[in-house]
Scaffold this active site. Structure first.
Site, PDB file in Angstrom:
ATOM      1  N   GLU A 117     165.996 -17.615  81.504  1.00 20.31           N
ATOM      2  CA  GLU A 117     167.337 -17.114  81.171  1.00 20.31           C
ATOM      3  C   GLU A 117     167.512 -15.654  81.542  1.00 20.31           C
ATOM      4  O   GLU A 117     167.692 -14.810  80.658  1.00 20.31           O
ATOM      5  CB  GLU A 117     167.572 -17.276  79.666  1.00 20.31           C
ATOM      6  CG  GLU A 117     167.497 -18.697  79.188  1.00 20.31           C
ATOM      7  CD  GLU A 117     167.494 -18.807  77.669  1.00 20.31           C
ATOM      8  OE1 GLU A 117     167.130 -17.833  76.995  1.00 20.31           O
ATOM      9  OE2 GLU A 117     167.859 -19.872  77.169  1.00 20.31           O
ATOM     10  N   TYR A 128     169.031   2.880  72.549  1.00 20.26           N
ATOM     11  CA  TYR A 128     167.580   2.777  72.655  1.00 20.26           C
ATOM     12  C   TYR A 128     166.988   3.649  73.753  1.00 20.26           C
ATOM     13  O   TYR A 128     166.075   3.223  74.468  1.00 20.26           O
ATOM     14  CB  TYR A 128     167.062   1.337  72.760  1.00 20.26           C
ATOM     15  CG  TYR A 128     167.972   0.285  73.316  1.00 20.26           C
ATOM     16  CD1 TYR A 128     168.430  -0.747  72.503  1.00 20.26           C
ATOM     17  CD2 TYR A 128     168.369   0.277  74.645  1.00 20.26           C
ATOM     18  CE1 TYR A 128     169.254  -1.739  73.005  1.00 20.26           C
ATOM     19  CE2 TYR A 128     169.187  -0.713  75.155  1.00 20.26           C
ATOM     20  CZ  TYR A 128     169.618  -1.721  74.325  1.00 20.26           C
ATOM     21  OH  TYR A 128     170.434  -2.702  74.824  1.00 20.26           O
ATOM     22  N   CYS A 159     182.901  12.127  70.177  1.00 22.25           N
ATOM     23  CA  CYS A 159     182.542  13.083  69.127  1.00 22.25           C
ATOM     24  C   CYS A 159     181.231  12.696  68.487  1.00 22.25           C
ATOM     25  O   CYS A 159     181.180  12.219  67.345  1.00 22.25           O
ATOM     26  CB  CYS A 159     183.657  13.131  68.096  1.00 22.25           C
ATOM     27  SG  CYS A 159     185.108  13.855  68.808  1.00 22.25           S
TER      28      CYS A 159
HETATM   29  C1  LIG Z   1     167.398 -15.887  74.043  1.00 21.26           C
HETATM   30  C2  LIG Z   1     167.688 -14.900  75.102  1.00 21.26           C
HETATM   31  N1  LIG Z   1     167.675 -15.315  76.386  1.00 21.26           N
HETATM   32  C3  LIG Z   1     167.938 -14.442  77.391  1.00 21.26           C
HETATM   33  C4  LIG Z   1     168.227 -13.123  77.146  1.00 21.26           C
HETATM   34  C5  LIG Z   1     168.542 -12.232  78.316  1.00 21.26           C
HETATM   35  O1  LIG Z   1     167.702 -11.149  78.411  1.00 21.26           O
HETATM   36  P1  LIG Z   1     167.758 -10.237  79.713  1.00 21.26           P
HETATM   37  O2  LIG Z   1     169.170  -9.894  79.963  1.00 21.26           O
HETATM   38  O3  LIG Z   1     166.935  -9.053  79.350  1.00 21.26           O
HETATM   39  O4  LIG Z   1     167.174 -11.054  80.833  1.00 21.26           O
HETATM   40  C6  LIG Z   1     168.228 -12.646  75.841  1.00 21.26           C
HETATM   41  C7  LIG Z   1     168.520 -11.233  75.559  1.00 21.26           C
HETATM   42  O5  LIG Z   1     168.562 -10.744  74.485  1.00 21.26           O
HETATM   43  C8  LIG Z   1     167.959 -13.561  74.781  1.00 21.26           C
HETATM   44  O6  LIG Z   1     167.969 -13.175  73.504  1.00 21.26           O
END
Ligand SMILES: Cc1ncc(COP(=O)(O)O)c(C=O)c1O
Length: 465
Positions: free
Chosen positions: A322, A366, A393
């Site tokens: 993902e 962060y 601000c």
């Molecule tokens: C479950 C899950 N999948 C995918 C992602 C995507 O992460 P990135 O954009 O760092 O690839 C996140 C990001 O928080 C996530 O929580």
């Protein structure tokens, strides 16, 4: 203000930052291809102004104003194809919509053969509205509401990634009520936290996401899921962190997830057909970062899972990933206009731009690092140590903590901050009643707004008095 009014470069005794910006780069006008979208260039005919998709930023600023995000559509599509071909037909790539989602993006993903991961009713609405087939959508989140679950099940999403015992029961209940069988994965916490070049292999169960492997919650969720009507348990999901360069965290995660698959086979006689190893793959925000290519990532993950499955005597499940940031992050930059310039003797020069933490919260949130370039022209002036700050601000309203820009920088110059495609517009706010900037897609000499700039009418419309 005259173009030479600012003291040149860091001098003896100046407080210099650590790391990448400890010394000025050899050429301030050079563009490191690692951090810029692929079609970004300097146009000699335009005083060396940057261009994207063949359109100079000076023209973009005139037409769309600043601050604004400019997204290199060709680069976005190319990165989708890179991920798709790296993982091949035997695996799935789900773009993580939380990084940045709009209807245009959904259409590009669809056309380039990617699936889509959403984590709220709003993201799901956008995906469905733009025509993403529901079976190619995965629905995430640690506290999905009843209406969100209902919308997802009714639409027929390909999978719901279940995050708690309550949710398991709610999804089953909703699916039964709608006469459906919902495919689900269970999100597990594998005890690994990975960020950038480090990972911690234990002691990260203390968080809101997932069901812990270590305490037996994940195994219990599997037991329940296998008995509930209305649910088809298809796999296990794990996501270990963000901005990861080192594959060692994924190795531990894959080993633990496959370990659970083996336990499930031993206890229930069932081999689950899918695992999802999440997102979190890193990108280059500065020249110091060395991200991995999709084909290296695909090979590393495939090898780890195959090896672990072989040693557990399991058939290799279908893998999915993902990536969000790794696809959209590098494809956009934010364009700002310089407003005021304040040299602090012996420290650095504060350069204020017309946006800030409302369009990029990551530095304040962060301590993210960014690069910046003078975008409207080239300059052969000496380097000047700067901090690029916003107009809000809040003294933590920093866009780029440490950078070098030419000492002849002047109000009205345009600055571009690269690698702002992910988690900038999607996390943008109206702090100080700022109007959230537009996202403009540029391709083959054409620029078009995909998310328009907010207007004062938008602000007042929500404030009902
Ligand atoms: C479950 C899950 N999948 C995918 C992602 C995507 O992460 P990135 O954009 O760092 O690839 C996140 C990001 O928080 C996530 O929580």
């Amino acid at each position: 203000m005259s173009r030479s009014a600012h003291p040149a470069g860091p001098r003896h005794g100046d407080v210099l930052p650590e790391g990448h910006y400890a010394a000025p780069p050899a050429d301030l006008n050079a563009l490191d291809p690692k951090v810029w979208a692929r079609t970004v260039r300097r146009e000699t005919a335009e005083e060396g102004a940057l261009s994207v998709g063949g359109v100079p930023v000076t023209r973009l600023a005139e037409e769309f104003g600043t601050p604004a995000y400019f997204l290199d559509e060709e680069d976005f599509r190319a990165r989708c194809r890179d991920w798709r071909s790296a993982f091949g037909e035997g695996a799935d790539v789900f773009y993580a919509g939380k990084a940045f989602l709009s209807r245009a993006v959904v259409r590009w993903l669809h056309e380039e053969g990617l699936n889509l991961d959403v984590c709220s009713g709003g993201e799901l609405l956008t995906a469905l509205d733009a025509g993403m087939p529901a079976e190619r959508i995965a629905f995430h989140g640690n506290n999905k509401t009843a209406p969100e679950i209902e919308r997802a099940v009714a639409a027929g999403v390909g999978r719901i990634v279940v995050d708690s015992f309550q949710e398991l029961a709610r999804v089953a209940h909703t699916a039964q009520a709608l006469g459906r069988v919902q495919r689900v994965q269970i999100r597990v916490t594998v005890g690994v936290e990975a960020h950038t070049h480090e990972f911690i292999a234990t002691a990260h169960e203390d968080q809101k996401f997932g069901l812990a492997l270590a305490g037996g919650q994940a195994a219990e969720a599997v037991r329940r899921a296998l008995t509930l009507d209305g649910i088809e348990l298809v796999g296990i999901h794990s996501h270990i962190g963000s901005q990861i360069f080192d594959m060692a965290g994924f190795e531990v995660s894959a080993r633990r997830v496959v370990g659970l698959l083996a336990e499930i086979r031993d206890e229930h006689g069932v081999e689950l057909p899918e695992i999802d190893l999440g997102g979190g793959l890193g990108i280059a925000y500065t020249s110091d970062d060395d991200p991995r290519e999709p084909h290296e990532i695909a090979k590393a993950l495939g090898d780890i899972v195959t090896r672990e499955c072989e040693s557990a005597g399991l058939a290799v499940p279908r893998i999915s990933v993902e990536p969000g940031r790794a696809i959209v992050g590098p494809t956009a930059f934010t364009l700002y206009e310089v407003g005021t310039i304040k040299p602090l003797e012996g420290l650095r020069t504060y350069v204020s731009v017309d946006g800030g933490m409302s369009d990029n919260i990551r530095t304040a949130l962060y301590d993210a690092e960014y690069s910046v370039a003078l975008a409207s022209r080239v300059s052969d002036a000496e380097p000047m140590l700067v901090r690029v700050v916003g107009k809000h601000c809040e003294s933590g309203d920093i866009v780029v903590r440490d950078a070098f820009l030419p000492a002849d920088l002047a109000p009205g110059d345009l600055l571009a901050v690269p690698a702002t495609g992910a988690y900038c517009r999607s996390m943008a706010s109206n702090y100080n009643h700022a109007l959230r900037p537009p996202v403009v897609a540029v391709r083959d000499g054409q620029a078009r707004v995909v998310v328009r700039r907010e207007t004062e009418e938008d602000l007042l419309r929500l404030d009902v008095g």
